[in-house]
Design an enzyme around this catalytic site. Structure first.
Site: not given
Ligand code: ADP
Length: 185
Positions: A17, A31, A41, A134
Site C-alpha cells: 500500500d 486527477n 488518491d 484511468y
Molecule cells: P489512476 O486514476 O491513475 O488510474 P488509480 O488510483 O485508480 O489511479 O490506480 C492506479 C493503480 O494503483 C491501480 O493499479 C490500483 O490498483 C493501485 N492502487 C489503488 N490503491 C492503492 C494503494 N493504496 N497503494 C498502492 N496502489 C494502489
C-alpha cells in the site's frame, strides 16, 4: 527479480500500500482537480489527513486555477503519512493509445522525478500511475514506466537512492516483474 541497480539507485518492486511507505516522497496518482478521488488518491488523502487537501487548494489558487495539466507534478506535505512529502501527478486517461497516452505517462513519471531531485528527496515510491480508474493497460504501462525511470536515473546518477514501485496486487507485481526482467536483460 524485484530489484535492479541503475547507476547509484536501487529500483525496487514491492507489493503493498503506497500510504504505508516510509520514504522521502510518495507519488499520488491524482486527477487534475487535486481535490481527491478514488484509488491511490483517496487512500492518500484519507490516511494523510486534511493538511494535504489544504495545500492542494493553495496550489490550485496560486498556480493552477483550471487544474493541474496531465503529465505535470506538484509537491505538498504528506500530513500524517510516514512519508515526508507527496508528489501529486496526473496520468493520462487511456483512450485508444493513439491520443498521446505513452508520452503523457512518461512525462508524469519524469516530472515526479524532477520534483524529487529539486527538493532533495532521495527515496521515492510510485504507484502504477493510470492503470486503475484511468484504464491504461498495465502490460503497456509497466515497461514504459520502468524504462522511463531507468533512463532518468542514468541521466542523473547520484540524485536518488531508491525508486520503489508499490503494486497493489500480486497480479500487478507480476506484470512489473516481467517488465523489470526485460529491462535488466
Ligand atoms: P489512476 O486514476 O491513475 O488510474 P488509480 O488510483 O485508480 O489511479 O490506480 C492506479 C493503480 O494503483 C491501480 O493499479 C490500483 O490498483 C493501485 N492502487 C489503488 N490503491 C492503492 C494503494 N493504496 N497503494 C498502492 N496502489 C494502489
Amino acid at each position: 527479480m524485484d530489484t535492479l541497480q541503475i547507476a547509484e539507485t536501487t529500483l525496487r518492486l514491492v507489493q503493498g500500500d503506497i500510504t504505508e511507505q516510509d520514504v522521502d516522497a510518495v507519488v499520488n496518482a491524482a486527477n487534475s482537480t487535486l481535490m481527491g478521488g478514488g484509488g491511490v488518491d483517496g487512500a492518500i488523502h484519507r490516511r494523510g489527513g486534511p493538511e494535504i487537501l489544504e495545500e492542494c487548494k493553495g496550489i490550485r489558487r496560486s498556480g493552477y486555477p483550471n487544474g493541474l495539466p496531465t503529465g505535470e507534478a506538484v509537491v505538498t506535505t504528506a500530513g500524517k503519512l510516514p512519508a515526508q512529502r507527496v508528489i501529486h501527478t496526473v496520468g493520462p486517461v487511456w483512450k485508444d493509445g493513439a491520443a498521446g497516452e505513452p508520452d503523457l505517462l512518461a512525462r508524469a513519471y519524469r516530472n515526479c522525478l524532477e520534483r524529487a531531485r529539486e527538493e532533495g528527496l532521495r527515496t521515492i515510491a510510485f504507484p502504477s500511475i493510470s492503470t486503475g480508474v484511468y484504464g491504461y493497460p498495465i502490460d503497456q504501462a509497466a515497461p514504459l514506466a520502468l524504462s522511463m525511470v531507468a533512463g532518468y536515473l542514468r541521466e542523473h546518477p547520484g540524485a536518488i537512492e531508491e525508486v520503489r514501485f508499490v503494486l497493489f496486487s500480486e497480479k500487478d507485481l507480476k506484470r512489473y516483474r516481467e517488465a523489470l526482467e526485460n529491462l535488466g536483460a
